[in-house]
Design a protein around this motif. Structure first.
Motif, PDB file in Angstrom:
ATOM      1  N   PRO A  55       0.813  -1.225   0.000  1.00 10.98           N
ATOM      2  CA  PRO A  55       0.000   0.000   0.000  1.00 10.98           C
ATOM      3  C   PRO A  55       0.845   1.272   0.000  1.00 10.98           C
ATOM      4  O   PRO A  55       0.514   2.235  -0.707  1.00 10.98           O
ATOM      5  CB  PRO A  55      -0.813  -0.132   1.298  1.00 10.98           C
ATOM      6  N   ALA A  56       1.941   1.275   0.769  1.00 14.92           N
ATOM      7  CA  ALA A  56       2.806   2.463   0.798  1.00 14.92           C
ATOM      8  C   ALA A  56       3.458   2.695  -0.560  1.00 14.92           C
ATOM      9  O   ALA A  56       3.669   3.840  -0.969  1.00 14.92           O
ATOM     10  CB  ALA A  56       3.877   2.305   1.877  1.00 14.92           C
ATOM     11  N   ASP A  97       0.844   4.337  -2.830  1.00 13.70           N
ATOM     12  CA  ASP A  97       0.654   5.730  -2.407  1.00 13.70           C
ATOM     13  C   ASP A  97       1.852   6.590  -2.813  1.00 13.70           C
ATOM     14  O   ASP A  97       1.683   7.727  -3.291  1.00 13.70           O
ATOM     15  CB  ASP A  97       0.458   5.801  -0.889  1.00 13.70           C
ATOM     16  N   GLU A 155       1.864   7.449  -6.479  1.00  9.15           N
ATOM     17  CA  GLU A 155       0.876   8.479  -6.794  1.00  9.15           C
ATOM     18  C   GLU A 155       1.372   9.853  -6.339  1.00  9.15           C
ATOM     19  O   GLU A 155       1.190  10.860  -7.038  1.00  9.15           O
ATOM     20  CB  GLU A 155      -0.444   8.144  -6.084  1.00  9.15           C
ATOM     21  N   ARG A 156       2.030   9.885  -5.188  1.00  5.59           N
ATOM     22  CA  ARG A 156       2.444  11.164  -4.599  1.00  5.59           C
ATOM     23  C   ARG A 156       3.686  11.740  -5.263  1.00  5.59           C
ATOM     24  O   ARG A 156       3.771  12.941  -5.532  1.00  5.59           O
ATOM     25  CB  ARG A 156       2.703  10.956  -3.105  1.00  5.59           C
ATOM     26  N   ARG A 181      -2.872   3.562 -13.057  1.00  3.24           N
ATOM     27  CA  ARG A 181      -3.034   4.993 -12.780  1.00  3.24           C
ATOM     28  C   ARG A 181      -2.134   5.846 -13.675  1.00  3.24           C
ATOM     29  O   ARG A 181      -2.540   6.908 -14.152  1.00  3.24           O
ATOM     30  CB  ARG A 181      -2.704   5.279 -11.304  1.00  3.24           C
TER      31      ARG A 181
END
Length: 228
Positions: free
Chosen positions: A38-39, A42, A45-46, A73
């Motif tokens: 999950p990290a 994220d 994306e960041r 994405r």
């Protein structure tokens, strides 16, 4: 500096992650770290990295799922790290959008070479000339401008490096291309130990476009063989 490339390293073994990050920073890259699935999603994306170095075995969810979500994405080159030299796992990794893989343990020098090569390939991919006609060999059509491939009118969805490999072979139909030449021309590096990378990508192309598409010349390399 605005032109520095950013690499995201997703690796749950902190010592390995720190070692990779230190080596890449020494080569002039900006590096971000994440230590679980999950990290990793994220962080991608960041930070919007130019490339992701991604371990297959991660807490939360594995690297294959990370790769799948990241590519959905925003497509980005992915170098996967695996503790097992398992061909099935490697093909699954390539199938979800990874561009290359390395088996642990690996040399930091080779990892840096792979990162350099993947980023150079991305740069080359954007250099197709507008108006360039598609390459047609038999029932295979390779459009370098739109980066689309059709066989018998049916479009196939390829990863960026699969497309580059196919386009290189299609531009030289029936001519045998040694694995070492393909490594140098497509991946941009010449370590003989990497020839299995070529083999795995050829298997992926056959799975997507037909087993008869590429002929193996044992002990040498591959040739595109499309009838018609």
């Amino acid at each position: 500096m605005g032109n520095r490339r950013r690499v995201l390293v997703v690796e749950d073994e902190h010592t390995i992650a720190a070692s990779i990050a230190a080596r890449l920073r020494a080569e002039g890259y900006d590096v971000d770290l994440a230590h679980d699935g999950p990290a990793g999603v994220d962080a991608a994306e960041r930070t919007r990295p130019d490339l992701v170095v991604l371990d297959v075995m991660l807490p939360g969810f594995d690297g294959l799922e990370v790769c799948r979500r990241v590519q959905a994405r925003r497509p980005v080159p992915v170098l996967m790290l695996t503790a097992r030299d398992d061909e099935t796992d490697l093909l699954v990794g390539l199938g979800v959008g990874a561009d290359d893989y390395m088996t642990k343990p690996f040399s930091p020098r080779e990892l840096v070479a792979r990162v350099h090569a993947l980023l150079r390939r991305v740069e080359r991919a954007g250099q197709s000339e507008p108006g360039q006609a598609p390459t047609v060999v038999g029932d295979l059509e390779v459009d370098a401008v739109q980066r689309r491939v059709r066989r018998a009118g049916v479009e196939a969805h390829l990863t960026p490096i699969e497309f580059d490999l196919l386009a290189y072979l299609a531009a030289r139909p029936r001519a045998v291309q040694p694995r070492e030449r393909l490594l140098a021309e497509i991946w941009g590096w010449g370590e003989p130990a990497g020839t299995r990378t070529v083999d795995s990508h050829v298997k992926a192309l056959r799975r997507k476009l037909g087993a008869d598409l590429i002929r193996t010349v044992h002990g040498v390399g591959y040739a595109l063989e499309v009838a018609g």
